[in-house]
Design an enzyme around this catalytic site. Structure first.
Site, PDB file in Angstrom:
ATOM      1  N   GLN A  56      -4.782  -1.542   9.657  1.00 38.97           N
ATOM      2  CA  GLN A  56      -4.672  -2.870   9.040  1.00 38.97           C
ATOM      3  C   GLN A  56      -5.287  -3.944   9.934  1.00 38.97           C
ATOM      4  OE1 GLN A  56      -3.644  -3.431   5.959  1.00 38.97           O
ATOM      5  NE2 GLN A  56      -3.727  -5.648   6.057  1.00 38.97           N
ATOM      6  N   LYS A 104       0.844  -1.203   0.000  1.00 41.13           N
ATOM      7  CA  LYS A 104       0.000   0.000   0.000  1.00 41.13           C
ATOM      8  C   LYS A 104       0.878   1.250   0.000  1.00 41.13           C
ATOM      9  CE  LYS A 104      -3.741  -2.527   2.210  1.00 41.13           C
ATOM     10  NZ  LYS A 104      -4.487  -2.943   3.404  1.00 41.13           N
ATOM     11  N   ASP A 130     -11.181   2.553   3.935  1.00 40.19           N
ATOM     12  CA  ASP A 130     -11.472   1.120   3.911  1.00 40.19           C
ATOM     13  C   ASP A 130     -12.962   0.865   3.703  1.00 40.19           C
ATOM     14  OD1 ASP A 130      -9.497  -0.820   4.108  1.00 40.19           O
ATOM     15  OD2 ASP A 130      -9.151  -0.444   6.243  1.00 40.19           O
TER      16      ASP A 130
HETATM   17  N1  GUN Z   1      -6.710  -6.908   5.981  1.00 39.63           N
HETATM   18  C1  GUN Z   1      -6.986  -7.642   4.879  1.00 39.63           C
HETATM   19  N2  GUN Z   1      -7.618  -6.882   3.962  1.00 39.63           N
HETATM   20  C2  GUN Z   1      -7.733  -5.637   4.492  1.00 39.63           C
HETATM   21  C3  GUN Z   1      -8.297  -4.421   4.026  1.00 39.63           C
HETATM   22  O1  GUN Z   1      -8.835  -4.315   2.913  1.00 39.63           O
HETATM   23  N3  GUN Z   1      -8.210  -3.368   4.866  1.00 39.63           N
HETATM   24  C4  GUN Z   1      -7.650  -3.468   6.103  1.00 39.63           C
HETATM   25  N4  GUN Z   1      -7.637  -2.398   6.876  1.00 39.63           N
HETATM   26  N5  GUN Z   1      -7.127  -4.582   6.567  1.00 39.63           N
HETATM   27  C5  GUN Z   1      -7.161  -5.657   5.760  1.00 39.63           C
END
Ligand code: GUN
Length: 296
Positions: free
Chosen positions: A97, A53, A120
């Site tokens: 996350q 990311k 998100d």
């Molecule tokens: N963990 C796995 N996929 C995601 C996501 O799309 N966003 C977040 N914040 N954590 C994740």
């Protein structure tokens, strides 16, 4: 039949190239889209995702702030960080996350994120809008990435039967809402660990989205000839033939490629799309912050 590749890398590159102009437009207004990523603990896979990311931000000229906390950090510490990020005017997106360590209440922390910075799409306000069929808010990145990939491939969803395997807050549930939304118009079944005869359900479906986290669970005899199969799974499985001792496996067995009409690879399918949609949400949040300022 050999399935066509639902190529997330190619589709994500297209999404990102469309963002370049929007980011430069933000720049001309004196705004640099800015994303904060908070990670707690040392789960290796989560660190890999967060690294991807942050690199995507660098590629596109989005500013990123990467905040790492140890596994024994307190929930209060995370609360204070979110409060401070909520207040920061030059910051447009906040992502915590998942998964968080088990001593933290992930939902209540998500509830604290300012909805306009919830890139998100997990805040109840954003998920609530999705339930209402209002698709113009912050949509969760993995399911919206899947939808973008289907539309990139020209998959006709209207009146089709779709089975979503998994009912998670992050993928399965929002995915089922997006597939059943007006304009997409699939007839959706959500299957989960208590569902009876999941194989049979899938074998009648035109579209199968696998998001359960069980390596290679979906076998060729689960799939109708020519069906569209999207593999959201990303599992580490032991493999002594590899130097590192493991390999990545999706939730879909590779032999499904002999049966499906379209199949997304792992890696290189849903993963890059999730990141591209996160970038898009961040840019959108930055753009909306400009129009909010104009109105205040
Ligand atoms: N963990 C796995 N996929 C995601 C996501 O799309 N966003 C977040 N914040 N954590 C994740």
């Amino acid at each position: 039949m050999v399935a066509k590749r639902l190529d997330g890398k190619v589709c994500a590159a297209q999404v990102e190239s469309e963002l370049v102009e929007r980011i430069s437009k933000c720049g001309s207004l004196g705004i640099t889209p800015h994303l904060a990523v908070v990670i707690v603990g040392d789960d290796p896979a989560s660190h890999v995702y967060v690294g991807s990311k942050v690199r995507a931000c660098e590629r596109l000229g989005i500013k990123s702030t990467h905040i790492e906390l140890p596994a024994d950090a307190t929930e209060q510490q995370v609360r204070e960080i979110i409060e401070s990020l909520n207040q920061q005017n030059d910051l447009h997106g906040i992502l915590v996350q998942s998964p968080l360590p088990s001593h933290m209440d992930e939902e209540s922390l998500t509830d604290m994120i300012e909805p306009s910075k919830d890139v998100d799409g997990f805040h109840p306000q954003n998920l609530g809008r999705l339930v209402q069929g209002r698709l113009d808010g912050m949509l969760p990145c993995t399911p919206s990435g899947v939808m973008r990939m289907l539309s990139w491939a020209g998959v006709d969803t209207e009146g089709k039967t779709a089975v979503v395997l998994g009912r998670s807050r992050i993928v399965g549930m929002p995915q089922s809402l997006l597939l059943g939304a007006k304009g997409v118009d699939s007839t959706v079944t959500v299957a989960h660990s208590r569902t009876k005869d999941t194989r049979k359900l899938c074998s009648n479906a035109d579209i199968v989205i696998a998001a359960v986290g069980i390596p290679e669970m979906v076998k060729p005899d689960w799939i109708k000839e020519g069906a569209v199969v999207v593999d959201v799974g990303i599992n580490r499985v032991d493999d002594s033939s590899r130097e590192r001792g493991w390999r990545l496996a999706g939730d879909v067995h590779p032999d499904v490629a002999q049966k499906a009409g379209w199949l997304s690879p792992v890696p290189g399918g849903v993963g890059p799309m999730t990141i591209a949609m996160l970038m898009e949400n961040t840019v959108r949040a930055a753009e909306l912050s400009v129009s909010e300022e104009e109105h205040s």
